[in-house]
Design a protein around this motif. Structure first.
Motif, mmCIF file in Angstrom:
data_model
loop_
_atom_site.group_PDB
_atom_site.id
_atom_site.type_symbol
_atom_site.label_atom_id
_atom_site.label_comp_id
_atom_site.label_asym_id
_atom_site.label_seq_id
_atom_site.Cartn_x
_atom_site.Cartn_y
_atom_site.Cartn_z
ATOM 1 N N LYS A 26 0.924 -1.259 -0.185
ATOM 2 C CA LYS A 26 0.028 0.051 0.038
ATOM 3 C C LYS A 26 0.646 1.422 0.041
ATOM 4 O O LYS A 26 0.504 2.106 -1.038
ATOM 5 C CB LYS A 26 -0.793 0.014 1.364
ATOM 6 C CG LYS A 26 -1.778 1.087 1.369
ATOM 7 C CD LYS A 26 -2.665 1.277 2.721
ATOM 8 C CE LYS A 26 -3.352 2.652 2.888
ATOM 9 N NZ LYS A 26 -4.276 2.409 3.788
ATOM 10 N N THR A 30 1.059 3.902 -3.068
ATOM 11 C CA THR A 30 0.252 5.285 -2.764
ATOM 12 C C THR A 30 1.365 6.335 -2.583
ATOM 13 O O THR A 30 1.376 7.609 -3.260
ATOM 14 C CB THR A 30 -0.713 5.201 -1.683
ATOM 15 O OG1 THR A 30 0.146 4.547 -0.584
ATOM 16 C CG2 THR A 30 -1.909 4.257 -2.040
ATOM 17 N N ARG A 36 -3.915 7.320 -6.310
ATOM 18 C CA ARG A 36 -5.008 7.875 -5.363
ATOM 19 C C ARG A 36 -6.031 6.756 -4.960
ATOM 20 O O ARG A 36 -6.339 5.749 -5.735
ATOM 21 C CB ARG A 36 -5.735 8.896 -5.991
ATOM 22 C CG ARG A 36 -6.878 9.652 -5.212
ATOM 23 C CD ARG A 36 -7.545 10.597 -5.882
ATOM 24 N NE ARG A 36 -7.943 10.412 -7.245
ATOM 25 C CZ ARG A 36 -9.361 9.864 -7.259
ATOM 26 N NH1 ARG A 36 -9.886 9.548 -6.335
ATOM 27 N NH2 ARG A 36 -9.474 9.548 -8.898
ATOM 28 N N VAL A 37 -6.176 6.729 -3.532
ATOM 29 C CA VAL A 37 -6.866 5.750 -3.028
ATOM 30 C C VAL A 37 -8.383 5.939 -3.354
ATOM 31 O O VAL A 37 -8.966 7.139 -3.051
ATOM 32 C CB VAL A 37 -6.909 5.665 -1.220
ATOM 33 C CG1 VAL A 37 -7.808 4.541 -0.740
ATOM 34 C CG2 VAL A 37 -5.465 5.122 -1.140
ATOM 35 N N LEU A 53 -7.351 1.775 -6.223
ATOM 36 C CA LEU A 53 -6.344 2.832 -6.426
ATOM 37 C C LEU A 53 -6.610 3.409 -7.849
ATOM 38 O O LEU A 53 -6.907 2.551 -8.782
ATOM 39 C CB LEU A 53 -4.847 2.452 -6.394
ATOM 40 C CG LEU A 53 -4.484 1.809 -4.794
ATOM 41 C CD1 LEU A 53 -3.027 1.112 -5.222
ATOM 42 C CD2 LEU A 53 -4.293 3.085 -4.070
#
Length: 135
Positions: A26, A30, A36-37, A53
């Motif tokens: 993660k 990111t 972007r989540v 994502l």
């Protein structure tokens, strides 16, 4: 086999990746790559995380975790998915960003057919990733 003249396929919606260490993967996708989540869910029945994502073109990368997921042999010339390539306007800024995070990129190469430049690097699980310059 003759290829169809048209196809209902509109593009790639997502690519799914299973990481050995969810938190590490993660952070890589990111913080290092800057994706972007969109959504993050823990699925208790599977003891598994699923992280959606976003890429700027609307496509997505899904990051999964599964307990005791077996490693997959991944060599560039093995059958199956060879690598995942990301489009970039320019290679050098992204290579510098990766280097600042301790990620090593291979020397830049030029595609002999398109004349475009590219390089390879690996995610925390050694999944082969490519930066392909479109600028």
């Amino acid at each position: 086999m003759t290829p169809p003249t048209d196809t209902p396929l509109l593009g790639i919606h997502h690519v799914a990746v299973i990481g050995a260490d969810y938190a590490r993967s993660k952070a890589f996708y990111t913080q290092v790559l800057g994706l972007r989540v969109l959504d993050e869910n823990y699925r208790a029945a599977r003891d598994s995380w699923k992280l959606d994502l976003a890429l700027p073109d609307g496509s997505q990368l899904e990051l999964f975790s599964f307990p005791d997921a077996p490693p997959r042999p991944s060599r560039p010339e093995a059958q199956g998915l060879r690598h995942l390539a990301f489009r970039v306007a320019a290679l050098e800024p992204m290579i510098a960003r990766l280097a600042a995070a301790g990620v090593v990129c291979e020397p830049i190469r030029t595609d002999e057919y398109t004349g475009r430049r590219f390089t390879f690097f690996a995610d925390p699980d050694e999944l082969p990733l490519e930066l392909y310059e479109i600028g």
